[in-house]
Design a protein around this motif. Structure first.
Motif, PDB file in Angstrom:
ATOM      1  N   UNK A  67       0.827  -1.208   0.000  1.00  0.00           N
ATOM      2  CA  UNK A  67       0.000   0.000   0.000  1.00  0.00           C
ATOM      3  C   UNK A  67       0.860   1.257   0.000  1.00  0.00           C
ATOM      4  N   UNK A  68       1.969   1.223   0.736  1.00  0.00           N
ATOM      5  CA  UNK A  68       2.812   2.407   0.868  1.00  0.00           C
ATOM      6  C   UNK A  68       3.709   2.633  -0.343  1.00  0.00           C
ATOM      7  N   UNK A  69       4.108   1.548  -1.028  1.00  0.00           N
ATOM      8  CA  UNK A  69       5.131   1.685  -2.068  1.00  0.00           C
ATOM      9  C   UNK A  69       4.675   1.307  -3.469  1.00  0.00           C
ATOM     10  N   UNK A  70       3.523   0.655  -3.596  1.00  0.00           N
ATOM     11  CA  UNK A  70       3.027   0.310  -4.919  1.00  0.00           C
ATOM     12  C   UNK A  70       3.453  -1.075  -5.371  1.00  0.00           C
ATOM     13  N   UNK A  71       2.828  -1.528  -6.469  1.00  0.00           N
ATOM     14  CA  UNK A  71       3.027  -2.900  -6.935  1.00  0.00           C
ATOM     15  C   UNK A  71       4.432  -3.122  -7.489  1.00  0.00           C
ATOM     16  N   UNK A  72       4.977  -2.156  -8.212  1.00  0.00           N
ATOM     17  CA  UNK A  72       6.311  -2.339  -8.796  1.00  0.00           C
ATOM     18  C   UNK A  72       7.364  -2.493  -7.713  1.00  0.00           C
ATOM     19  N   UNK A  73       7.318  -1.601  -6.727  1.00  0.00           N
ATOM     20  CA  UNK A  73       8.290  -1.684  -5.628  1.00  0.00           C
ATOM     21  C   UNK A  73       8.107  -2.980  -4.844  1.00  0.00           C
ATOM     22  N   UNK A  74       6.854  -3.405  -4.668  1.00  0.00           N
ATOM     23  CA  UNK A  74       6.599  -4.644  -3.932  1.00  0.00           C
ATOM     24  C   UNK A  74       7.204  -5.841  -4.659  1.00  0.00           C
ATOM     25  N   UNK A  75       7.013  -5.913  -5.969  1.00  0.00           N
ATOM     26  CA  UNK A  75       7.527  -7.047  -6.733  1.00  0.00           C
ATOM     27  C   UNK A  75       9.050  -7.091  -6.730  1.00  0.00           C
ATOM     28  N   UNK A  90      11.607 -10.868  -1.294  1.00  0.00           N
ATOM     29  CA  UNK A  90      10.191 -11.102  -1.047  1.00  0.00           C
ATOM     30  C   UNK A  90       9.418 -11.338  -2.343  1.00  0.00           C
ATOM     31  N   UNK A  91       9.709 -10.529  -3.350  1.00  0.00           N
ATOM     32  CA  UNK A  91       8.938 -10.623  -4.590  1.00  0.00           C
ATOM     33  C   UNK A  91       9.007 -11.972  -5.266  1.00  0.00           C
ATOM     34  N   UNK A  92      10.067 -12.742  -5.026  1.00  0.00           N
ATOM     35  CA  UNK A  92      10.218 -14.050  -5.677  1.00  0.00           C
ATOM     36  C   UNK A  92       9.981 -15.217  -4.733  1.00  0.00           C
ATOM     37  N   UNK A  93       9.635 -14.941  -3.481  1.00  0.00           N
ATOM     38  CA  UNK A  93       9.435 -16.026  -2.510  1.00  0.00           C
ATOM     39  C   UNK A  93       8.079 -15.940  -1.823  1.00  0.00           C
ATOM     40  N   UNK A  98      -3.145 -12.970  -2.019  1.00  0.00           N
ATOM     41  CA  UNK A  98      -3.912 -12.452  -0.896  1.00  0.00           C
ATOM     42  C   UNK A  98      -3.487 -11.032  -0.548  1.00  0.00           C
ATOM     43  N   UNK A  99      -2.185 -10.760  -0.629  1.00  0.00           N
ATOM     44  CA  UNK A  99      -1.693  -9.411  -0.343  1.00  0.00           C
ATOM     45  C   UNK A  99      -2.223  -8.431  -1.381  1.00  0.00           C
ATOM     46  N   UNK A 100      -2.216  -8.823  -2.654  1.00  0.00           N
ATOM     47  CA  UNK A 100      -2.792  -7.974  -3.700  1.00  0.00           C
ATOM     48  C   UNK A 100      -4.269  -7.717  -3.427  1.00  0.00           C
ATOM     49  N   UNK A 101      -4.978  -8.763  -3.032  1.00  0.00           N
ATOM     50  CA  UNK A 101      -6.410  -8.630  -2.751  1.00  0.00           C
ATOM     51  C   UNK A 101      -6.656  -7.642  -1.625  1.00  0.00           C
ATOM     52  N   UNK A 102      -5.893  -7.763  -0.545  1.00  0.00           N
ATOM     53  CA  UNK A 102      -6.056  -6.856   0.591  1.00  0.00           C
ATOM     54  C   UNK A 102      -5.714  -5.423   0.202  1.00  0.00           C
ATOM     55  N   UNK A 103      -4.621  -5.250  -0.557  1.00  0.00           N
ATOM     56  CA  UNK A 103      -4.243  -3.910  -0.985  1.00  0.00           C
ATOM     57  C   UNK A 103      -5.294  -3.275  -1.870  1.00  0.00           C
ATOM     58  N   UNK A 104      -5.864  -4.068  -2.775  1.00  0.00           N
ATOM     59  CA  UNK A 104      -6.918  -3.549  -3.650  1.00  0.00           C
ATOM     60  C   UNK A 104      -8.164  -3.184  -2.853  1.00  0.00           C
ATOM     61  N   UNK A 105      -8.566  -4.036  -1.920  1.00  0.00           N
ATOM     62  CA  UNK A 105      -9.729  -3.740  -1.089  1.00  0.00           C
ATOM     63  C   UNK A 105      -9.515  -2.467  -0.287  1.00  0.00           C
ATOM     64  N   UNK A 106      -8.316  -2.300   0.255  1.00  0.00           N
ATOM     65  CA  UNK A 106      -8.018  -1.096   1.032  1.00  0.00           C
ATOM     66  C   UNK A 106      -8.177   0.156   0.178  1.00  0.00           C
ATOM     67  N   UNK A 107      -7.623   0.133  -1.021  1.00  0.00           N
ATOM     68  CA  UNK A 107      -7.687   1.320  -1.877  1.00  0.00           C
ATOM     69  C   UNK A 107      -9.103   1.599  -2.356  1.00  0.00           C
ATOM     70  N   UNK A 108      -9.834   0.562  -2.716  1.00  0.00           N
ATOM     71  CA  UNK A 108     -11.208   0.748  -3.199  1.00  0.00           C
ATOM     72  C   UNK A 108     -12.093   1.291  -2.085  1.00  0.00           C
ATOM     73  N   UNK A 109     -12.016   0.699  -0.899  1.00  0.00           N
ATOM     74  CA  UNK A 109     -12.863   1.138   0.210  1.00  0.00           C
ATOM     75  C   UNK A 109     -12.561   2.580   0.603  1.00  0.00           C
TER      76      UNK A 109
END
Length: 737
Positions: A67-75, A90-93, A98-109
């Motif tokens: 949520x703080x850094x975005x999908x590119x930084x997360x990957x 982290x991005x390769x292990x 589920x993390x993407x789902x939670x992040x998307x729900x947070x932003x949408x809500x």
């Protein structure tokens, strides 16, 4: 009484009441969804919005980072605050779904105006997805049974099923809480794609749902093989049709292309032995389609020869390709976890896998606890699936049997059995109730006797065993049959209520967050034991931000997520040798262990929960630590650390170890003296103890901060280790094995 039975029969048979019955079923389905959500909120109402256990804390921390850094930084995230000093990619292990789902729900809500925190989203996702799982189970059951009553009953069973509940309570932000829904959705789409000759295009939806599952959980391998076994069984048993080929091909191609997009999966779908079976089915169905299209254009003799050539040629090509792939090291053997499903869990060859309690074999009592009355209903519901066989019924049979087998091998996999058990239990409940009501409402006198009481030959009577072709039930026993039917209905309804009560009684126990526990004073007063968070908060508030905290890998996620401090290892367990180094430091004598600790840590954290009567603390884990350390370092003898009696007595060698001394210093054993450590903090109930390392090597710390690698002063110890080799170590060069 006759008027009542006539009324019931009229409601069941008259089409004008169908909307009313459907409304009743819909209301019951809504109640099941409501029940599924509310039963999972016990921990929230008791402890507040708290993340549970160990792994969920990493998932929460990862969601915050996303949520703080975005999908590119997360990957591209390489986390140097864990697995010190080497860090973790982290991005390769990680399975990121589920993390993407939670992040998307947070932003949408939040975009919709709901001011909600990341913590809130992570806490409530398991409860939210449980309602979606209930919906998917309803769909699976309907595709198998074509009975809406059975579907509603299955949804009700799934709503509170303890086998699912244990991994989906609010706060248990773990992969399985989302993955079970993805599993059920994939199976539902698969069954829909086989529902008729024009439905095969839904194989696209199956592939998409499967891709989402792959992003969420490593258990996708079970789903891949389950669908592969189903498709293969249909083909072998003579139920091959072009729709089967089309639906499976779309699923396999889209699903495989989707799966390999995730770095944690990579090319495993094309290289891992446990995933080659579905590939074989894929090519087999292509061969069978060729045969299907050629059948009408050939004479029987020509077709028989052509069939032999197709299969013989295909098998020859497959053998050649597999021989080359194995010899070149392109295909690896079964992984340790999969091998653990085929042999006793303590003999996989990997002490790290064998040390996990969830990998133990399932005891019979667990089925009673987790499934209750379904232990009786599910076998009953399995029986009708063998009659009037359809593609969906065949799937129901295979799913229950295969999931049942694997659930026996590993207690964690009881979770996979829950949808199948609920589906067949729902079918059984509907069968008992509908057949019973039909029997009760049949008139005893159906014209099989005349006015003088003499028997008449009546062909169309419904009082027959086994349907219209069975023998007529004698007039004299029909009242008894009605009574038995009524008893069976009442018994089944009573047991369903007992099942729901059982689930609601188990919910509080399964909802305990582990990070907070409850205890009882001598007077019976219940007290909250919040020692774990107390320890992590102390680290957060009283240690430098760059402090390194050594603890057994179980606690790494909480050290990162709550204390916000650097940990040495955690539950990802991606580097066996690093965990073995940690184990050697903890089980060795104080002087020997210090030669490792001073280069890696500023503080050491130990769990000592046996001081409050909870004996699963670090002393109990010492044999596992020694086994893992001994698998890499020859100077650690695991047998010297085994308990000396059935009560868990500690051996002499274990008492010399650093872990025992830090655990029992001043409290458990007053004679213990520490030379290289000083007690920094002990929690209120002595459940966690924290020690400051005296004179940590600052040169090593500076080197690790700059190079993110082991400091050179550790080289003499690292030189003594041997890389752990096991069957299934796919990353090892074949010539090194």
């Amino acid at each position: 009484m006759a008027d009542a039975t006539d009324a019931i029969r009229d409601v069941m048979t008259n089409s004008k009441y169908t909307p009313l019955l459907n409304l009743g079923r819909f209301l019951l389905f809504l109640f099941a969804c409501f029940d599924a959500y509310t039963i999972r909120l016990w921990a929230v109402t008791t402890y507040g919005r708290v993340i549970h256990e160990f792994d969920p804390w990493f998932n929460y921390r990862a969601t915050e980072y996303l949520v703080a850094n975005g999908y590119t930084a997360f990957n591209n995230w390489f986390d140097y605050e864990s697995w010190y000093p080497i860090g973790r990619p982290v991005g390769t292990t990680i399975y990121p779904g589920m993390v993407y789902t939670a992040g998307l729900m947070y932003k949408v809500l939040n975009a919709l105006g709901f001011k909600i925190s990341v913590m809130d989203v992570c806490v409530f996702i398991p409860a939210i997805f449980s309602t979606l799982t209930v919906t998917a189970v309803y769909g699976i059951t309907y595709e198998i049974s074509k009975n809406r009553t059975a579907s509603v009953a299955a949804a009700g069973f799934m709503a509170v099923c303890p086998a699912h509940l244990m991994r989906s309570v609010a706060g248990c932000f773990d992969n399985e809480s989302v993955a079970v829904f993805a599993i059920c959705l994939t199976f539902y789409c698969w069954l829909r794609s086989l529902s008729n000759d024009k439905a095969w295009w839904r194989g696209v939806l199956t592939g998409v749902a499967y891709t989402y599952l792959v992003s969420c959980w490593g258990g996708y391998i079970f789903v891949l093989n389950m669908i592969g076994v189903h498709a293969g069984a249909l083909a072998v048993l003579g139920s091959f049709t072009p729709k089967l080929h089309h639906a499976y091909s779309l699923f396999y191609v889209i699903g495989t292309l989707g799966a390999i997009q995730f770095p944690v999966v990579g090319l495993q779908p094309l290289q891992s032995m446990e995933q080659l079976g579905p590939m074989f089915v894929f090519f087999m169905l292509h061969a069978m389609l060729v045969l299907h299209n050629a059948h009408a254009k050939m004479t029987p003799k020509q077709y028989a020869l052509f069939k032999f050539n197709v299969f013989a040629g295909g098998m020859a090509v497959m053998v050649l390709i597999l021989s080359w792939a194995f010899s070149a090291g392109y295909i690896g053997p079964l992984s340790a976890r999969v091998r653990g499903l085929l042999i006793p869990h303590t003999k996989t060859g990997n002490p790290l896998v064998d040390s996990v309690a969830e990998h133990q074999a399932t005891q019979d009592s667990a089925y009673v606890n987790y499934f209750h009355i379904m232990c009786m209903f599910s076998p009953i519901g399995l029986v009708p699936l063998f009659f009037n066989r359809t593609d969906a019924k065949m799937f129901g049979i295979l799913y229950l049997l295969i999931a049942g087998y694997f659930s026996r091998k590993m207690v964690r996999l009881i979770l996979l059995l829950s949808p199948a058990a609920c589906t067949t239990a729902g079918i059984a409940f509907a069968l008992i109730c509908e057949y019973g009501l039909k029997t009760i409402t049949l008139p005893i006198d159906d014209g099989s006797k005349d006015a003088k009481g003499k028997k008449k030959a009546v062909k169309n009577t419904q009082w027959r065993l086994f349907g219209s072709s069975g023998p007529i039930i004698p007039h004299e026993v029909r009242i008894l049959v009605k009574a038995v039917s009524a008893v069976m209905i009442l018994f089944s309804i009573n047991r369903v209520f007992a099942y729901r009560n059982h689930a609601h009684m188990m919910a509080p126990h399964m909802s305990e967050p582990q990070i907070i526990t409850r205890g009882h004073m001598k007077g019976g007063e219940v007290v909250m034991l919040d020692d774990f968070r107390e320890a992590y908060w102390w680290l957060r508030d009283h240690t430098p931000e760059d402090a390194r905290v050594m603890a057994w890998w179980d606690y790494g996620y909480q050290i990162n997520g709550i204390a916000n401090r650097t940990s040495i290892a955690d539950g990802n367990t991606w580097n066996h040798e690093h965990i073995a180094l940690l184990g050697k430091a903890l089980v060795s004598e104080e002087e020997i262990g210090y030669e490792i600790v001073k280069h890696l840590a500023d503080y050491v954290l130990v769990w000592s929960t046996r001081f409050v009567g909870q004996y699963g603390d670090d002393i109990a884990k010492m044999p596992h630590l020694a086994k893992i350390a001994g698998s890499v370092f020859d100077d650690v003898e695991p047998r010297h650390y085994m308990p000396i009696d059935n009560q868990g007595g500690v051996s002499w060698q274990a008492k010399q170890g650093l872990l025992y001394k830090l655990h029992s210093y001043r409290i458990g054993d007053p004679e213990i003296e520490l030379k290289y450590y000083e007690e920094a903090f002990t929690t209120t109930h002595s459940m966690v103890r924290i020690y400051k390392v005296k004179n940590p090597d600052m040169e090593s710390k500076a080197y690790a901060a700059e190079h993110h690698d082991y400091p050179p002063k550790l080289a003499p110890i690292l030189a003594k280790r041997k890389n752990f080799k096991q069957i299934g170590d796919f990353n090892l060069d074949r010539n090194q094995k």
